[in-house]
Design a protein around this motif. Structure first.
Motif, PDB file in Angstrom:
ATOM      1  N   ILE A 189       0.828  -1.214   0.000  1.00  0.00           N
ATOM      2  CA  ILE A 189       0.000   0.000   0.000  1.00  0.00           C
ATOM      3  C   ILE A 189       0.861   1.262   0.000  1.00  0.00           C
ATOM      4  O   ILE A 189       0.702   2.131  -0.856  1.00  0.00           O
ATOM      5  CB  ILE A 189      -0.966   0.002   1.217  1.00  0.00           C
ATOM      6  N   CYS A 190       1.789   1.356   0.957  1.00  0.00           N
ATOM      7  CA  CYS A 190       2.573   2.602   1.065  1.00  0.00           C
ATOM      8  C   CYS A 190       4.034   2.431   0.625  1.00  0.00           C
ATOM      9  O   CYS A 190       4.800   3.398   0.657  1.00  0.00           O
ATOM     10  CB  CYS A 190       2.508   3.137   2.490  1.00  0.00           C
ATOM     11  N   GLU A 191       4.404   1.197   0.255  1.00  0.00           N
ATOM     12  CA  GLU A 191       5.752   0.876  -0.246  1.00  0.00           C
ATOM     13  C   GLU A 191       6.846   1.069   0.801  1.00  0.00           C
ATOM     14  O   GLU A 191       8.033   1.124   0.475  1.00  0.00           O
ATOM     15  CB  GLU A 191       6.063   1.657  -1.535  1.00  0.00           C
ATOM     16  N   ASN A 192       6.456   1.156   2.069  1.00  0.00           N
ATOM     17  CA  ASN A 192       7.426   1.217   3.157  1.00  0.00           C
ATOM     18  C   ASN A 192       8.063  -0.165   3.360  1.00  0.00           C
ATOM     19  O   ASN A 192       7.383  -1.173   3.309  1.00  0.00           O
ATOM     20  CB  ASN A 192       6.691   1.653   4.442  1.00  0.00           C
ATOM     21  N   GLU A 197      -6.565   2.562   2.011  1.00  0.00           N
ATOM     22  CA  GLU A 197      -5.989   3.819   2.493  1.00  0.00           C
ATOM     23  C   GLU A 197      -7.020   4.640   3.267  1.00  0.00           C
ATOM     24  O   GLU A 197      -6.711   5.216   4.313  1.00  0.00           O
ATOM     25  CB  GLU A 197      -5.442   4.634   1.317  1.00  0.00           C
ATOM     26  N   ALA A 198      -8.272   4.646   2.763  1.00  0.00           N
ATOM     27  CA  ALA A 198      -9.328   5.431   3.410  1.00  0.00           C
ATOM     28  C   ALA A 198      -9.797   4.802   4.724  1.00  0.00           C
ATOM     29  O   ALA A 198     -10.029   5.506   5.711  1.00  0.00           O
ATOM     30  CB  ALA A 198     -10.513   5.587   2.462  1.00  0.00           C
ATOM     31  N   LYS A 199      -9.923   3.468   4.751  1.00  0.00           N
ATOM     32  CA  LYS A 199     -10.530   2.800   5.913  1.00  0.00           C
ATOM     33  C   LYS A 199      -9.512   2.359   6.959  1.00  0.00           C
ATOM     34  O   LYS A 199      -9.874   2.153   8.122  1.00  0.00           O
ATOM     35  CB  LYS A 199     -11.343   1.586   5.457  1.00  0.00           C
ATOM     36  N   ILE A 200      -8.250   2.174   6.562  1.00  0.00           N
ATOM     37  CA  ILE A 200      -7.225   1.734   7.524  1.00  0.00           C
ATOM     38  C   ILE A 200      -6.150   2.804   7.704  1.00  0.00           C
ATOM     39  O   ILE A 200      -5.981   3.345   8.796  1.00  0.00           O
ATOM     40  CB  ILE A 200      -6.580   0.398   7.090  1.00  0.00           C
ATOM     41  N   ALA A 250      -5.519  -8.114  10.000  1.00  0.00           N
ATOM     42  CA  ALA A 250      -5.363  -8.847   8.732  1.00  0.00           C
ATOM     43  C   ALA A 250      -6.712  -9.290   8.180  1.00  0.00           C
ATOM     44  O   ALA A 250      -6.935  -9.256   6.960  1.00  0.00           O
ATOM     45  CB  ALA A 250      -4.451 -10.050   8.930  1.00  0.00           C
ATOM     46  N   ALA A 251      -7.618  -9.692   9.061  1.00  0.00           N
ATOM     47  CA  ALA A 251      -8.953 -10.111   8.602  1.00  0.00           C
ATOM     48  C   ALA A 251      -9.691  -8.927   7.975  1.00  0.00           C
ATOM     49  O   ALA A 251     -10.378  -9.085   6.958  1.00  0.00           O
ATOM     50  CB  ALA A 251      -9.749 -10.688   9.770  1.00  0.00           C
ATOM     51  N   TYR A 252      -9.513  -7.745   8.573  1.00  0.00           N
ATOM     52  CA  TYR A 252     -10.138  -6.540   8.025  1.00  0.00           C
ATOM     53  C   TYR A 252      -9.514  -6.192   6.668  1.00  0.00           C
ATOM     54  O   TYR A 252     -10.220  -5.918   5.692  1.00  0.00           O
ATOM     55  CB  TYR A 252      -9.990  -5.386   9.013  1.00  0.00           C
ATOM     56  N   SER A 253      -8.185  -6.238   6.609  1.00  0.00           N
ATOM     57  CA  SER A 253      -7.484  -5.985   5.342  1.00  0.00           C
ATOM     58  C   SER A 253      -7.909  -6.980   4.270  1.00  0.00           C
ATOM     59  O   SER A 253      -8.142  -6.620   3.117  1.00  0.00           O
ATOM     60  CB  SER A 253      -5.965  -6.074   5.544  1.00  0.00           C
TER      61      SER A 253
END
Length: 231
Positions: free
Chosen positions: A16-19, A83-86, A111-114
């Motif tokens: 998502i953020c490439e970190n 990005e919006a929800k987490i 993880a379940a939410y993702s």
């Protein structure tokens, strides 16, 4: 020579953020399983690590949480939803060190939410709920164990009906047995009998005789319980 420790660092890059970040994993030689419960929950020996504590990888920067079972594919628009929800509500938190059971539980819920937002396969989401169920069982929290067992059953049933387990490590036989066993545990006797029957019917062509025997054992236990209840 330095002594080998149970945990080591594994590097990941967040999709998502490439970190880039590291998170602990357990060396296999420090894992010792004594036995398995009827739903495949492992019982680990005292003094050994529980690898389920470190099953989930959590990006400390944006909160996206995933396992090695997640696919690399993101349906269109899904990254923006995550990005919006987490990420937009995430307070930076590092789960990359030694974890308590509560921290492990938190990572599975993340993880379940993702997984749900990402529209990951039902079989993947089911596995997360199942491991949550096992952790709560080891903590003797029956209410939460049952809560996540029901969620796992729902996802396993969806996986069976859509066939999204195909190509994974979970065979059709194992999946049918699991649906039967989780149904039995929540008292859905008819569903349990139906799925155990399907497992036993496949005994001639099965390459998993252990699962056939487990289905027969559960079936016999249910018959004995019904006989005792009616006597």
């Amino acid at each position: 020579m330095s002594q080998l420790v149970p945990l080591y660092d594994k590097k990941y890059t967040c999709a998502i953020c490439e970190n880039s970040f590291t998170t602990k994993k357990v060396r296999s030689r420090f894992v010792k399983v004594l036995s398995y419960d009827t739903d495949f929950a492992p019982l680990y020996a005292d003094g050994f690590e529980n690898p389920n504590y470190y099953y989930v990888n959590v990006c400390p920067d944006c909160g996206y949480s995933f396992t090695d079972d997640f696919s690399t594919y993101f349906p269109p628009g899904v990254k923006q939803v995550i990005e919006a929800k987490i990420s937009s509500q995430w307070v930076p938190h590092n789960y990359g060190e030694t974890r308590t059971v509560q921290e492990a539980l938190n990572t599975f819920k993340l993880a379940a939410y993702s997984s749900t937002l990402k529209k990951e396969k039902h079989i993947v989401t089911a596995g997360l709920y199942m491991r949550l169920c096992w952790l709560y069982r080891s903590n003797e929290n029956h209410d939460q164990e049952m809560r996540f067992l029901k969620l796992a059953l729902k996802e396993y049933t969806e996986s069976y009906s859509t066939g999204d387990y195909k190509g994974t490590q979970v065979s059709e036989l194992r999946l049918m047995y699991l649906i039967g066993e989780l149904s039995r545990r929540i008292g859905h006797t008819q569903d349990a009998v139906r799925f155990f029957s399907r497992v036993i019917e496949k005994q001639r062509q099965s390459v998993e005789p252990q699962i056939i025997q487990m289905a027969k054992d559960r079936w016999q236990e249910m018959r004995e319980e019904q006989a005792a209840a009616s006597s």
